[in-house]
Design an enzyme around this catalytic site. Structure first.
Site, PDB file in Angstrom:
ATOM      1  N   GLY A 217       0.895  -0.550  -0.038  1.00 15.07           N
ATOM      2  CA  GLY A 217      -0.232  -0.005  -0.233  1.00 15.07           C
ATOM      3  C   GLY A 217       1.133   1.060   0.236  1.00 15.07           C
ATOM      4  O   GLY A 217       0.367   2.471  -0.470  1.00 15.07           O
TER       5      GLY A 217
ATOM      6  N   CYS B 130      -1.528 -11.468  -7.281  1.00 13.74           N
ATOM      7  CA  CYS B 130      -0.478 -11.355  -6.411  1.00 13.74           C
ATOM      8  C   CYS B 130       0.057  -9.658  -6.413  1.00 13.74           C
ATOM      9  O   CYS B 130      -0.997  -9.285  -6.247  1.00 13.74           O
ATOM     10  CB  CYS B 130       0.482 -12.204  -6.305  1.00 13.74           C
ATOM     11  N   SER B 131       1.622  -9.802  -6.672  1.00 20.20           N
ATOM     12  CA  SER B 131       1.370  -8.244  -6.774  1.00 20.20           C
ATOM     13  C   SER B 131       1.803  -7.804  -8.180  1.00 20.20           C
ATOM     14  O   SER B 131       1.226  -6.391  -8.668  1.00 20.20           O
ATOM     15  CB  SER B 131       3.198  -7.626  -6.568  1.00 20.20           C
ATOM     16  N   ASP B 132       2.138  -8.032  -9.033  1.00 16.93           N
ATOM     17  CA  ASP B 132       2.267  -8.000 -11.044  1.00 16.93           C
ATOM     18  C   ASP B 132       1.102  -9.356 -11.124  1.00 16.93           C
ATOM     19  O   ASP B 132       0.795  -8.650 -12.464  1.00 16.93           O
ATOM     20  CB  ASP B 132       3.661  -7.684 -11.278  1.00 16.93           C
ATOM     21  N   GLY B 133       1.345  -9.790 -10.546  1.00 19.58           N
ATOM     22  CA  GLY B 133       0.476 -10.996 -10.788  1.00 19.58           C
ATOM     23  C   GLY B 133       1.232 -12.011 -12.304  1.00 19.58           C
ATOM     24  O   GLY B 133       0.201 -12.346 -13.261  1.00 19.58           O
TER      25      GLY B 133
ATOM     26  N   ARG C 153      14.072 -13.974 -15.485  1.00 19.74           N
ATOM     27  CA  ARG C 153      13.833 -14.783 -13.650  1.00 19.74           C
ATOM     28  C   ARG C 153      15.356 -15.879 -14.268  1.00 19.74           C
ATOM     29  O   ARG C 153      15.840 -16.754 -12.973  1.00 19.74           O
ATOM     30  CB  ARG C 153      12.277 -15.875 -14.444  1.00 19.74           C
TER      31      ARG C 153
END
Length: 854
Positions: free
Chosen positions: A336, A446-449, A492
């Protein structure tokens, strides 16, 4: 990266004795690193063996070759080659490539130089040369250590080559582009994605093609969902595919409005849907709710609500919505501060928020590193060249050293890898259960998906849909959820991106560490290698084994459900090796957009074609196929209970370098595979024998028919012969009635007719070609009586005269007759009577009435 190819490698053969190291050039000692005498190796200059070209792949070029190098793990001397694709170690003894010492450059995670001093003798203080080592750590669970001759520049040459080749500045410098499409040509991945969408929608549409993509005819729908091309130019979301599966009630304008509320514009879209219950599995990135967690988006809420179709069989009752956040709750709240966060169940109708608590990419990277150190330390053989038995003074398993055994188990638990695998398995199983049992809609993010989200939705789809548990379906699943939806494989895996301007994802230490020889020369007391200074860019390191971890989860499901999967664990290992090596273009770049801009499908080979070519060599008996696969046993979803989600170390992948015997497939599976091969061979032999038997039967039947026809022909000829005998007998009697006596030769020819009155034999105008039997003539089917018919027909005015001139034996050449006129007239009269009798007999069916078969 323009690196000249060594031309000397083609000069000699691998089998030539001149190309092998002599005894003085080889390393003295056997069994341990302590016994190696480095000073006994003399530098030798020779060309690269010509036979190496048989080991090189297409377009693979040798950059550096160094002789007299020792693979410390196995205490084996050989030749080390650095090519534009891999690090290749060739044994001096067997002249074969050693698999442990041969690793693709892209699979190398990091490497560093190590200098360690050998213990000096009592009178040789500080005069013993140091051991010059090169440690190579791979992403595939292996740690390799090479030893080089002292007072040479061998290690420097190899190290510099690795620096250049493992960290290419541009994407085009990878081996995949040098090799090209070769014989593993790639098809358009967009077409494969559309075909999978058609399957999910239940449409029996024709196969997608480049034309359907260009003219927009691929935009189809069913009662609830449709394919949208709103992102066809990747302007809305650069990391999403060109085609999206969305609710039919949502327009493209509303989709564009909703995307701004999600991180990186990765809005909620459908990744899998149940055609029966219309339950939906959707994915997205985190919502941008702001620091106070109070930001909302009407377009986003409307899009999510549209995922909740009515339950079949009910009136105006919508299904429940689960919003599955893959992160720990505290991590979601921490986001956030950067504008992210998580949804509020109050803003989404009939929804429930669930946090799975899966750690981020950095935790996964560190966990795999600890697991790799554990396996290397407690394996049968490891990078220090010592076995577990020698290292611990006794076997750590089976009662030899209980304290060491307990310590090793604790170290495995401390790695955390199995816990992370279990978290992903548990989250995916929970999602699959909600969709299958409650017909609920689940939105995962999640955060970025594109990391944890991809792991969860793809594994849940694998559990829900039996099609994805086949080889073709597994390929479609990876291409849809991993490749099309933008998992950053380049970041990655530590490869350059399409632009070539991205920072390198991992640090290759340029610092050498110097230390004294410890009891275990390559290890400290903690069991780890000499530590390096921490890299300042660790926080920016984006390398993480996310895809490897997901495949590990699949292997755990394969262990739990051995009858549910068409592919085997060997298939998963080969798939991972191909992905980590970057030999093919399928898994390059970070998104579908980047792969299209780089022209990957037109410039590089296809991994799927390569694996299919491997399977084609042996058919269904290939190791990629699961021998125990039975689709009838698991026709529906797989819903493993929580107690079953107890993962173990994946032996075929994690232990294959340090515990090769334990990493092999189980004995039962090996026996079954051998039996399957034998059964296949016997089946082929049976088919060949059946074909020969069928051919022989056909030949016998043909000969039987021919024999039957011959018998019929023989019977017919015998009947004709009997009829001919009877006709000849009749003619003979007729001739005798005329007062003539017929004479036959030995070959059954009529040689003359003698008149009984005159007794003057003359040569007869008749002949018989058949044998005489019982005093009768044998001849053709036509009776000799036809002669008389012919004679009468030639002269209807005076038939008697024509007959006399034709058959009279005393007729002179000048036309005179030596018979008295009375005798000639009597003979003519008798002939007329004979002809009349014969015609009468013919009208009375003489053959049936008078000459019955004897």
């Amino acid at each position: 990266m323009d690196i000249p190819r060594s031309r000397s490698m083609r000069s000699t053969s691998l089998r030539d004795t001149d190309s092998r190291l002599t005894e003085s050039e080889r390393i003295e000692g056997a069994g341990s690193w302590d016994a190696i005498e480095w000073t006994k190796i003399d530098p030798v200059s020779r060309s690269v063996p010509q036979g190496l070209q048989h080991f090189l792949l297409e377009a693979e070029e040798v950059i550096v070759e160094e002789y007299g190098v020792v693979l410390v793990n196995t205490d084996e001397a050989g030749t080390l080659f650095v090519t534009n694709f891999r690090l290749l170690f060739l044994s001096d003894g067997s002249r074969h490539i050693i698999g442990l010492g041969t690793i693709p450059l892209a699979t190398i995670e990091k490497f560093n130089k190590i200098v360690m001093k050998l213990p000096s003798g009592p009178r040789q203080i500080d005069k013993t040369p140091s051991q010059r080592l090169l440690q190579v750590i791979g992403k595939d669970m292996r740690i390799i250590v090479f030893g080089f001759r002292s007072r040479t520049k061998q290690r420097r040459a190899v190290y510099d080559a690795l620096l250049r080749c493992t960290r290419p500045a541009r994407l085009w410098d990878l081996y995949a582009f040098a090799c090209g499409r070769s014989r593993f040509g790639n098809t358009n991945p967009k077409e494969r994605l559309l075909n999978e969408y058609f399957r999910l929608l239940g449409l029996k549409s024709p196969q997608a093609s480049a034309r359907t993509i260009e003219d927009g005819s691929s935009v189809v729908s069913n009662e609830c969902w449709r394919i949208s091309n709103v992102n066809s130019n990747y302007t809305m979301c650069a990391t999403y595919p060109f085609a999206l599966l969305v609710p039919k009630s949502i327009s493209d304008i509303e989709i564009q409005q909703a995307c701004t509320f999600r991180a990186r514009c990765r809005l909620p879209v459908i990744t899998w849907c149940d055609p029966g219950t219309r339950a939906v599995l959707a994915r997205s990135s985190q919502p941008l709710v702001g620091l106070m967690m109070n930001m909302r988006s009407n377009a986003d809420e409307k899009l999510v609500a549209a995922l909740l179709t009515q339950l079949i069989g009910t009136k105006e009752q919508k299904r429940k919505l689960y919003i599955a956040d893959a992160r720990p709750r505290k991590n979601a709240l921490a986001n956030g501060a950067m504008g992210g966060g998580s949804e509020s169940s109050a803003n989404y109708f009939q929804s429930e928020i669930v946090f799975f608590g899966i750690d981020n990419i950095h935790a996964m990277r560190e966990s795999l590193s600890r697991l790799r150190d554990y396996v290397d330390t407690h394996g049968a053989t490891s990078s220090d060249g010592m076995s577990s038995f020698l290292r611990h003074g006794g076997w750590t398993w089976g009662g030899g050293n209980l304290s060491s055994m307990s310590a090793s188990v604790s170290t495995l638990g401390d790695s955390g890898w199995l816990i992370h695998v279990q978290s992903v398995l548990a989250g995916s199983s929970w999602i699959a259960a909600r969709v299958a049992l409650e017909s609920a809609t689940v939105l995962v993010h999640c955060s970025d998906g594109w990391d944890r989200t991809t792991q969860l939705v793809s594994l849940a789809s694998l559990l829900l849909d039996p099609y994805y548990r086949t080889i073709i379906g597994f390929q479609a699943l990876i291409e849809k959820d991993w490749l099309a939806f933008g998992h950053p494989f380049s970041d990655r895996a530590g490869m350059p991106i399409a632009s070539g301007s991205g920072s390198m994802p991992f640090e290759l230490s340029r610092q050498s560490s110097t230390g004294s020889l410890s009891p275990s020369p390559m290890r400290q007391a903690s069991g780890s290698f000499p530590s390096q200074a921490p890299s300042p860019s660790h926080a920016q390191n984006n390398y993480s084994p996310i895809f490897l971890q997901w495949v590990d989860c699949v292997s755990q499901l394969l262990r739990m459900y051995p009858f549910a999967f068409e592919f085997s664990s060997a298939f998963l290992v080969d798939l991972l090796d191909c992905v980590l090596s970057c030999r093919f273009g399928n898994f390059l770049c970070n998104s579908e957009k980047e792969r299209q801009q780089a022209g990957i499908s037109d410039s590089c080979g296809c991994l799927w074609m390569y694996l299919a070519d491997l399977r084609a060599s042996e058919g269904s008996s290939h190791v990629h196929y699961n021998l125990f696969y039975d689709p009838t046993k698991h026709e529906g979803p797989l819903l493993p209970p929580a107690a079953a989600l107890a993962p173990t170390v994946w032996p075929q992948f994690h232990l294959r370098w340090t515990c090769p015997s334990e990493a092999q497939a189980g004995e039962v599976e090996a026996i079954c595979r051998n039996m399957a091969k034998k059964i296949s061979e016997l089946q082929k032999a049976k088919e060949v024998a059946e074909a020969k038997a069928k051919e022989t039967t056909s030949t016998v039947e043909s000969l039987t028919v021919e024999l039957r026809n011959e018998k019929l022909s023989s019977s017919s000829a015998w009947n004709l012969t009997k009829r001919a005998r009877k006709e000849i007998a009749a003619i003979k009697r007729a001739m005798q009635s005329l007062g003539c006596k017929i004479h036959f030769s030995e070959d059954s020819e009529c040689v003359g007719i003698e008149n009984n009155a005159a007794g003057i034999p003359q040569k007869s105008i008749y002949s018989a070609s058949d044998e005489e039997s019982s005093g009768y003539f044998q001849h053709d089917n036509k009776s000799d009586m036809s002669v008389f018919d012919t004679v009468l027909a030639d002269d209807p005015v005076n038939p008697i005269t024509r007959v006399c001139e034709s058959i009279c034996p005393l007729r002179t050449r000048d036309g005179g007759c030596r018979w008295p006129d009375a005798e000639c007239a009597r003979f003519g009269s008798e002939f007329v009577g004979l002809k009349a009798n014969f015609n009468a007999l013919d009208r009375l069916s003489i053959y049936d009435s008078y000459f019955q078969p004897e």
